[in-house]
Design an enzyme around this catalytic site. Structure first.
Site, PDB file in Angstrom:
ATOM      1  N   CYS A 316       0.752  -1.103   0.010  1.00  0.00           N
ATOM      2  CA  CYS A 316       0.124  -0.099  -0.136  1.00  0.00           C
ATOM      3  C   CYS A 316       0.822   1.197  -0.067  1.00  0.00           C
ATOM      4  O   CYS A 316       0.771   2.103  -0.953  1.00  0.00           O
ATOM      5  CB  CYS A 316      -0.863   0.105   1.397  1.00  0.00           C
ATOM      6  N   HIS A 364      -2.515   0.959   6.970  1.00  0.00           N
ATOM      7  CA  HIS A 364      -3.044   1.073   5.463  1.00  0.00           C
ATOM      8  C   HIS A 364      -3.004   2.643   4.935  1.00  0.00           C
ATOM      9  O   HIS A 364      -3.630   3.393   5.567  1.00  0.00           O
ATOM     10  CB  HIS A 364      -4.257   0.220   5.244  1.00  0.00           C
ATOM     11  N   HIS A 376      -5.679   1.849  -4.140  1.00  0.00           N
ATOM     12  CA  HIS A 376      -4.916   1.149  -3.150  1.00  0.00           C
ATOM     13  C   HIS A 376      -4.648  -0.149  -3.594  1.00  0.00           C
ATOM     14  O   HIS A 376      -5.204  -0.772  -4.436  1.00  0.00           O
ATOM     15  CB  HIS A 376      -5.294   1.320  -1.927  1.00  0.00           C
TER      16      HIS A 376
END
Length: 401
Positions: A316, A364, A376
């Site tokens: 990520c 994240h 993402h």
């Protein structure tokens, strides 16, 4: 011998016969109880088997923990790479200093050999054996100069010796720090691998029916996230419309002020400072964000791989770092550091290009694209994709530049 056997009592026989149904019932009951106990014992492990919903929550939690460990791995790797570069530089410098030290040592050795060869002749003898007094004087002056060079050589040697020792000590400390960084790297890697293995084990234990149930739950969750994204997109469109109306009103007021007041018409109030969104700063950010989103969209479909920074796969924070790099902005490697860069913005004020961070541990991150959605790299087993920012609990958002 048989005559000595005790005869069987008829009463006993009759008693047994009379009670035989009860005995049969008791035996059957005992057998049933034994069978039920065995079945319960065999069923106990099945009763402890987690439900599909519990598996979903557990797998999600394991993936989140793996995400946290991935950020820890990224941080340790960044530190290890930085420390290794420092150590390499120190070792090169130590080698250079060692070579200079050896050169000074050779020079001192040459002076010592020269003194040894000429040490048997004192000044008087040198004068007696010289070809002429003038030659002796020239030689004495040369020896005086040589002595000055010797002193400087000794001083240089001592200084270089001390610097070389200091350099070796610093290199040793840097090597120890590098070793610790590499150890942390290994520990983080093992944690990631362990969490992912636990998640895979849970998923592998599901039956085909349970897998379908899990897929249905995922679809239901995705549908709910899409619904929230649509609501957010509607609210965002209304906000942008209000801002555009305010901007146009401001421009109209500015034009009226330039033209001067019309007879009989009231003078409009001056524009309120800060009204509207159009500015050089906004335009600059929009231009960078366009490059960020173009890069991010080009990565859609590439696999998530923890610790990866491209170009064929990403985690990520590796994706967000690479996307903003395409716009000429250098972001740190981890989510924990990326969240500290730039300006914090409220969720309702998000603009395309902003970074959205998730979970309380900030494990994240995704790139906001507008309409309540982001691009993402979600988790292992998935690919880079568009998804609602409502699919996970939001920690906060940042505008990097």
């Amino acid at each position: 011998m048989a005559s000595h056997r005790k005869p069987r009592s008829r009463t006993t026989a009759r008693t047994l016969h009379a009670h035989s149904p009860a005995v049969g019932f008791t035996t059957a009951a005992l057998a049933s109880m034994t069978l039920l106990s065995t079945q319960n014992a065999m069923a106990a492990p099945g009763d402890d088997k987690p439900t599909v919903e519990e598996v979903q929550r557990k797998v999600d939690d394991l993936y989140r923990q793996a995400g946290t460990a991935t950020q820890r791995y990224n941080k340790a790797k960044e530190a290890a790479d930085r420390q290794k570069s420092k150590v390499d530089g120190m070792l090169d410098e130590a080698a250079r200093r060692t070579e200079a030290l050896n050169a000074s040592r050779r020079a001192l050795g040459g002076y010592a050999a020269a003194q040894y060869r000429s040490g048997t002749l004192g000044p008087t003898a040198s004068l007696l054996f010289s070809d002429s007094p003038q030659a002796y004087v020239d030689q004495a002056q040369l020896l005086d100069r040589l002595t000055d060079r010797q002193r400087r050589a000794v001083t240089d040697f001592q200084a270089q010796q001390a610097e070389a020792a200091q350099q070796r000590a610093e290199a040793t400390r840097s090597l120890e720090a590098l070793t610790e960084s590499q150890a942390e790297l290994r520990r983080s890697k093992q944690t990631v691998q362990r969490k992912l293995a636990e998640a895979r084990t849970l998923l592998d234990r599901l039956t085909a029916e349970e897998r379908e149930r899990l897929a249905a739950l995922e679809r239901q969750r995705e549908a709910e996230a899409r619904r929230r994204a649509e609501e957010r997109a509607k609210a965002e469109a209304e906000r942008l419309a209000r801002e555009e109306a305010a901007r146009r009103a401001q421009e109209q007021q500015a034009q009226q002020q330039e033209q001067g007041p019309t007879t009989g018409a009231p003078t409009p109030p001056p524009p309120t400072e800060g009204t509207g969104t159009s500015s050089d700063t906004d335009s600059d950010y929009a231009a960078k964000a366009e490059k960020v989103l173009a890069f991010a969209r080009a990565q859609i479909g590439k696999p998530y791989v923890w610790g990866a920074t491209g170009p064929s796969s990403y985690d990520c924070s590796g994706l967000t770092q690479a996307a903003w790099k395409a716009a000429g902005v250098d972001l740190p490697r981890t989510t924990w550091d990326q969240v500290k860069v730039g300006q914090r913005v409220a969720t309702e004020d998000l603009l395309p290009g902003d970074l959205v961070f998730f979970y309380d541990d900030i494990s994240h991150v995704g790139v906001y694209i507008g309409g309540g959605k982001m691009i993402h790299a979600p988790k292992p087993g998935t690919t880079v994709r568009e998804e609602s920012i409502s699919s996970m609990p939001i920690y906060g958002s940042v505008r990097p530049a």
